[in-house]
Each structure stands twice: as C-alpha cells, then as structure tokens.
Design a protein around this motif. Structure first.
Motif, PDB file in Angstrom:
ATOM      1  N   GLU A 380       0.822  -1.212   0.000  1.00 50.01           N
ATOM      2  CA  GLU A 380       0.000   0.000   0.000  1.00 50.01           C
ATOM      3  C   GLU A 380       0.854   1.259   0.000  1.00 50.01           C
ATOM      4  N   SER A 381       1.975   1.237   0.737  1.00 52.23           N
ATOM      5  CA  SER A 381       2.839   2.421   0.796  1.00 52.23           C
ATOM      6  C   SER A 381       3.409   2.750  -0.575  1.00 52.23           C
ATOM      7  N   SER A 382       3.787   1.720  -1.332  1.00 51.29           N
ATOM      8  CA  SER A 382       4.323   1.942  -2.683  1.00 51.29           C
ATOM      9  C   SER A 382       3.250   2.522  -3.591  1.00 51.29           C
ATOM     10  N   ARG A 384       0.644   4.313  -2.718  1.00 50.81           N
ATOM     11  CA  ARG A 384       0.374   5.707  -2.340  1.00 50.81           C
ATOM     12  C   ARG A 384       1.469   6.629  -2.855  1.00 50.81           C
ATOM     13  N   TRP A 385       2.736   6.185  -2.766  1.00 51.62           N
ATOM     14  CA  TRP A 385       3.835   7.030  -3.230  1.00 51.62           C
ATOM     15  C   TRP A 385       3.779   7.231  -4.738  1.00 51.62           C
TER      16      TRP A 385
END
Length: 747
Positions: A380-382, A384-385
């Motif tokens: 998820e972090s990737s 979002r980035w």
C-alpha cells in the motif's frame, strides 16, 4: 517513340510534385505532433523550425536512390519499356493512395507504400516475363528481401516503440511528476544533457548519415570515436542546460524544439527517396536509353545501368526541399493528420474521434484485470507514493495544449533514439510507426487513457495500425493491376489512367472540402472548451446545440422521407442507404451526448440547474428521432428484402399524404431552431396535433382491416409499425422544439 517516353518522364516529375506535397501532409505528424500537442511555441514558430530542418535535410541529402533503382526489381533483366511501365504504375498508385489516407486523417508510411507499390508493379511484369521465358524465374527478377524486412519492421517497431514509450515516460513522470517545475532544480540539467546528446547522436547517425559532406572517412571517424563524441556532447549539454535553467529558460521547450528540428531533418534527408526516387530512376533510364538504346528500341534495351548508384543533382534536392516546406505551411490535410495523433494522445477527456470495437473492449478488460492483479500484490505504501507522482490535477499544461512538455520531450528523444538504434542495426524502422507508437505509449503511461476514454483511444490506435497493413496490401494490389493495364493497354491505357488519377485527386479535394465544411461546428465546441467565462460558455453551448439539433432534424427529414418513399416504391437500394445512414447517425448522436456533457461541466452550478434539464431533454429527443427512423426503416427493409406483398393502393395513398405533412413539419422546426426564432411556434404544435390525429385514424382503419381479414397480416404488421414510428417522429420533433426554445431563450 522517344517523345512518348519523354512525356512519361515529365509526367513522373509532375506526379513527384504532388507526391511531395501529399507525402509531407502525411509525414508532418512525425515531427510536429509533440511540439504542437504541447504548444512548445507558437504554431508558426514550430512550422519555421520544422521547415528549416526539412530544407536543410533535403539540401544536404546526397540523393542516393538505390531502393527505387534496384531495391525491389533486378533491372538487368528488365527492358526500358518495362521499367517505365513499373515506375509510372508506382507513381500513379502512390499519389492517389497517400492522398486517400491524408483525406481520412490517418498517418501511414510512405516507405511501406513505395516498397509495396514497387513490389506489386514488378510482380505483374515478372509474371509476364516468366510466362514467356524458359530461363527466368521470379527469384531472378524480384528482390523480396527488402519487402520482407519492411513487413518485419512493422511488427518490431510497433511493439518496441510502444513498450519503451510507456516505460520511459513512466520513469520520467516518477522523476518530474506532473508539477515538474517544483522538481527540476538539478535533475533538469541531467535530463537536458541526455536529451540533447540523444538528439545530436540521432542527427549524426540517421539525419546526416547520407549527407553530401559525409564522406567515407568522416563516417569511419565518427564510428571509431562514437563513445568519445557522446561523452563530450553529454558533458557539454548537461552544463549548458543547467545554465539555461538558471537563466530562467524552459529547458523542456529547448529539447522539444531541438527534437522537432532533428526529426524534420532526418525525414527530409532519408525519406526523400519515397517521393522523388521513382521519377529520378525514370529520368536516369530515359537518359541511358536515348544515349545507348537507339538501335535496339525500348523493348530490347536492358536497364543494367540502374544497378549502379546515382547522385541526385543539387537543383533537384533544393527544388524538392522548397516544395516540401511549401506543403508543410499550406497543407490543411497535414493539420488534419496531426490532429488525429494529438487527439489520441491528449491528457484530458474530450470529444473522441473513434468509436468502440470488440477488440478494444477486450484489451481494456484484460488491462483492468492485469492492473487489479498487480495492485493486490503491491504494498500500500508503494501505491500511495506512486499515486503522488501522478496527480493529474497538478499538471502544468499550456492553454489549449493536449499534454505537457515533459511528455513532448520524451516523445521526441525516445523516437530519435529508437530510429538511430534501428539504423545502426540496419533495421528499416519507419519514422511514422516509431513516432506514433511512442506517443501512444507515453500517453498510456501518463494515465491519459482513463476508463471513460480508453476504449475509444485503443480503437483509434488499432485503426491507425490497421491502416498501415492496409497500405501495404492496397499498394501491392492496386499497382499490380495498374502495371498490367499499362503493359497490355499501351498509350491509350496510359492516357486513361492519368485521367483517372487526376479525376481521383480532384474528387478527393472536393470531398475533403465538403467534409471540412460539415465539421465547422467543431470550432464552436473548441472555443467553448477553451473559454472560462460562464456567459460566453453558455452562448457557445447554445450555438453548438443549435448546430447539432439542426443536423439531427435534417437527417430525420431526409431519411424519414427516403424510407417512406423507398418502401412505397419497393426500392431496396434506397432502404439500405437509409439503414446505413441510421447506423452512422447513431454514432454521431452518442458523440454529441458525450461532447455536450463535457461542455455542461464548464458551466456554473446555477446555470446547470436552470438550463441543464432542457439541454439533456433535447439530446434525448434528438436520439429518439434517430432511433425512430431506424425502427421505421428496419421492418420496411426486411419486408422488401424478403419480397413480401407490397402495401395496397389505399395504404400507399394514406401514408404518402401523411409523409408529406411530417416532412413539412420537420422542415419548419429545423428552420426555427437554425434561425433561433420561435415566433409562431403554435402553428407547428397545432400541425403536429393534426398529424397525430390523422395517424391515429390510420391505425384504427388498419385494425379494422385486420379484424375483417381483408388484407395480408405481414403487410398490416409493417404498416402499423410505420404509423406508430411516424407518430413518434411527430411527437419527438415537437417536444424537441419546445425544450430547445426553453434552453435557447434567456430567462
């Protein structure tokens, strides 16, 4: 006899002038698309830079016309008359074929068209020669390697260009984002250095490789010192671009304009053979024949001289360059071809020029499934980035531009690199294929193909790619038959084909002008989409709506009357024409609804609430009119096509009378909307009520006939359908003019 062939040579050069103009109209998209789409400079400035590149490229070209002299046929086995037959067939086919594609606004490859025309013409003459000879076979007469390499290049260049366009643009957007001005403090120098070095390398390898000053020693020196040159250029341009950035110069604009110049230079220097190679080969053949073939005649003089290379005189190169620049500045068809590519690559939603096809829908579904699968396994972090790098609401796009300068730069740099790479590997990549597919790949990576537009964009891309294959097949087939006709028909056939080509070009121009006149309404929607003033947007939308509704009413009037008349007279052809018109009009109505919805989004909330309902009701009534004509035409067509019993005399007389009244009503309503004058509309309302009453009476009369079993059931069924749809046409027409008045009139 020499006089005849002299006339043919002169005509070849006349055709070459037309070929240069239609060729530039087609290939202008290669080097203008990115600069025009991103509005890197004013259109006149972009044309000046491209025109300068074209003229320099043409003037510096050494004019090596090997492909036209011996690239496809083996000239040592062909007589002078046969060579002239092939060359004339190629030029006649090429001019007409390219003009057809330009008129449709579809970019195609001039290289592919010339190669396959040569192959088709040569194949025709080769079959004749092999049939009459015991020693020759097709392998002795035709060099198929070149044609096969071009076919392979289609697949290779399309796939590679699209993939790398998508990949490189994705990386560029990760680095710069859509708000690129905030993130190019130091990276811009590096990017500019890489871009400028790539463009210079492209110019040396592709654009100037055959120039007059490129001697064998110069080429060898460049080949031996390529690494050193690239390093020096990279350091120099990196420093230069960083300094320009500190001096408040937009480096992306510099890269785009430099790339435009380089691609135009390469186009003129390398594709010149596609336009003047054939007439120059004819001229060389004629000179050789008049000098050495007087004793043998045109049917006995072999053209072995074409095996040797030939340099084009400088005045031919300058003349060709001047004609190409003139065509670039004046050709409306060139602007039409550019528009196709720019529209398919634009960042925003807008009016789509293509419909939807099963293949496109399948590809969209597959892509969505693949994207969903990748999304599930990605952290998820990737995600979002990455999403922060693709915020389209932050895009810095010039007013009226289709996309930003970052994408334009990638388009030009990557296209140049791929073409240079293909040249160094001796792969005959087409400039058209590479530049178009790179642009499509970068637009996909930029998320310009949203769910609401992807299917239309993919349909457009597939249509263009399909056109490339059609070019090859059509060029081969048409030239094959033209060469056959010239060979067996002689002088009479030559004169007839020349006349046919001239007629085709004139007819194409007339058709194109008529089509452009019909498309003038698009100018209103363009102004509307560029305006920011609510009052102006509303007035432009009212004008655009009037134009579209007038077209729908004109269609309804014409095809309602055509359907009724054709059915009453059992005219199957007329019904088929009406049905074809309905299918086409349905697509236009869908497009009208999409465009109108986009335009309504530009109005403020109060105006939308006040006028929006009337606008959408008007669109719905317009759609229903088209579908009513379709529902009227379909059973009539089926009835006549199956040779069922026609209407009886009473039914024909009844419906003919009411048809005249409905046509008159449609005509009056169309004039009122066109003139935006709704005075005396009560007369049309009263006439509509009378017509509906008359049609209801016809329906009751027919039901009584059915009850008494005095007629055919099949005839009664189709007649009742006609009456019902005629009532629908009357009702929807009067409702349309009512809501149009409410939408057009100020409160």
């Amino acid at each position: 006899m020499e006089t005849l062939y002299l006339c043919i040579v002169i005509f070849l050069f006349v055709l070459a002038v037309f070929d240069l103009m239609v060729g530039v109209s087609n290939d202008a998209v290669n080097f203008l698309q990115s600069a025009v789409g991103a509005k890197a400079a004013s259109f006149k400035t972009v044309l000046f830079i491209a025109g300068t590149g074209i003229f320099i490229g043409a003037a510096l070209s050494n004019g090596m016309m090997d492909i036209a002299r011996h690239g496809i046929y083996q000239p040592q086995h062909f007589y002078f008359a046969e060579i002239m037959c092939i060359l004339l067939a190629v030029m006649l086919t090429d001019v007409v074929l390219l003009d057809v594609f330009n008129t449709m606004g579809m970019p195609t490859s001039t290289t592919v068209s010339m190669v396959f025309e040569l192959l088709g013409g040569t194949f025709a003459l080769a079959l004749i020669k092999v049939y009459g000879s015991d020693t020759l076979d097709l392998g002795d007469l035709i060099n198929t390697d070149k044609a096969l390499s071009v076919i392979m290049a289609i697949f290779v260049s399309v796939a590679i260009a699209f993939f790398f366009g998508m990949l490189v643009q994705w990386l560029a957007r990760i680095v710069f984002t859509f708000n690129y001005k905030k993130r190019m403090k130091y990276s811009i120098g590096l990017f500019g250095g890489i871009a400028a070095t790539s463009i210079i390398y492209f110019m040396l390898i592709k654009g100037l490789k055959d120039s007059s000053f490129m001697t064998a020693d110069n080429k060898h020196w460049i080949q031996e010192n390529t690494g050193m040159l690239i390093c020096c250029f990279f350091v120099f341009f990196t420093i230069l671009m960083q300094v320009l950035h500190w001096c408040k110069v937009n480096v992306f604009k510099v890269v785009v304009l430099l790339g435009t110049f380089a691609l135009a230079l390469a186009f003129a220097g390398n594709d010149l053979v596609n336009f003047i190679g054939i007439p120059l080969a004819g001229y060389s053949s004629f000179v050789d024949f008049t000098a050495n073939g007087a004793g043998t005649g045109p049917d006995g003089f072999l053209m072995s001289s074409l095996l040797g290379p030939a340099k084009t005189p400088w005045y031919f190169l300058f003349g060709a360059g001047a004609i190409m620049v003139y065509a670039l500045y004046t050709s409306k068809k060139a602007h039409n071809v550019i528009k196709t590519s720019v529209d398919l690559a634009r960042q925003d939603e807008g009016e789509e020029n293509f419909g939807s096809t099963p293949m496109a829908r399948t590809l969209v579904r597959f892509s969505r499934t693949l994207s969903t699968g990748i999304s599930r396994v990605m952290p998820e972090s990737s995600k979002r980035w990455i999403d922060t790098r693709f915020r389209k609401d932050e895009a810095i796009i010039a007013d009226g531009a289709a996309f930003d300068l970052v994408r334009a730069s990638v388009n030009l740099v990557l296209a140049g690199l791929l073409i240079a790479l293909g040249t160094s590997l001796k792969l005959p990549l087409s400039t058209t294929y590479v530049t178009f597919m790179v642009a499509m790949g970068t637009s996909l990576a930029d998320r310009a193909w949203g769910r609401d537009s992807a299917v239309f964009r993919i349909t457009g891309v597939l249509s263009v790619i399909g056109g490339w294959f059609i070019t090859a097949g059509a060029a081969f087939t048409i030239c094959f038959f033209v060469a056959m006709v010239i060979h067996f028909g002689g002088t009479f056939a030559i004169i007839a084909l020349i006349g046919l080509a001239i007629f085709s070009l004139i007819r194409s121009q007339v058709t194109y002008k008529k089509r452009k006149a019909k498309e003038k309404g698009n100018e209103t929607i363009k102004q509307l989409m560029q305006s920011n003033d609510n009052a102006e947007i509303l007035e432009l939308l009212r004008k655009h709506t009037r134009e579209e509704l007038v077209k729908v009413l004109a269609f309804t009037e014409e095809n309602f009357e055509r359907t009724a008349t054709a059915f009453l007279h059992e005219n199957l052809r007329g019904l088929r024409r009406a049905m074809g018109s309905v299918k086409f009009e349905k697509q236009l109505v869908k497009q009208m609804k999409r465009t109108g919805t986009l335009a309504m989004c530009r109005l403020d909330n109060n105006t939308v609430l006040e006028k929006g309902l009337y606008y959408y009701q008007g669109n719905d009534f317009a759609s229903e009119l088209v579908y009513s004509v379709g529902r009227l035409c379909e059973p009539c067509l089926e009835h006549i096509d199956n040779n069922f019993r026609p209407l009886d005399t009473i039914q024909k007389g009844e419906f003919a009378d009411v048809t005249e009244g409905i046509t008159y009503l449609l005509q009056n309503c169309r004039h009122k909307i066109e003139n935006n004058d709704y005075e005396g509309m009560e007369n049309e309302v009263r006439k509509a009520n009378e017509l509906n009453g008359q049609l209801s009476h016809l329906k009751r009369e027919e039901l009584q006939r059915i009850q008494s079993q005095s007629g055919s059931i099949k005839v009664s069924m189709v007649y009742l359908t006609m009456v019902q749809e005629a009532q629908n046409v009357v009702t929807y027409t009067i409702n349309l003019i009512k809501v149009s008045r409410k939408f057009q009139m100020p409160e």
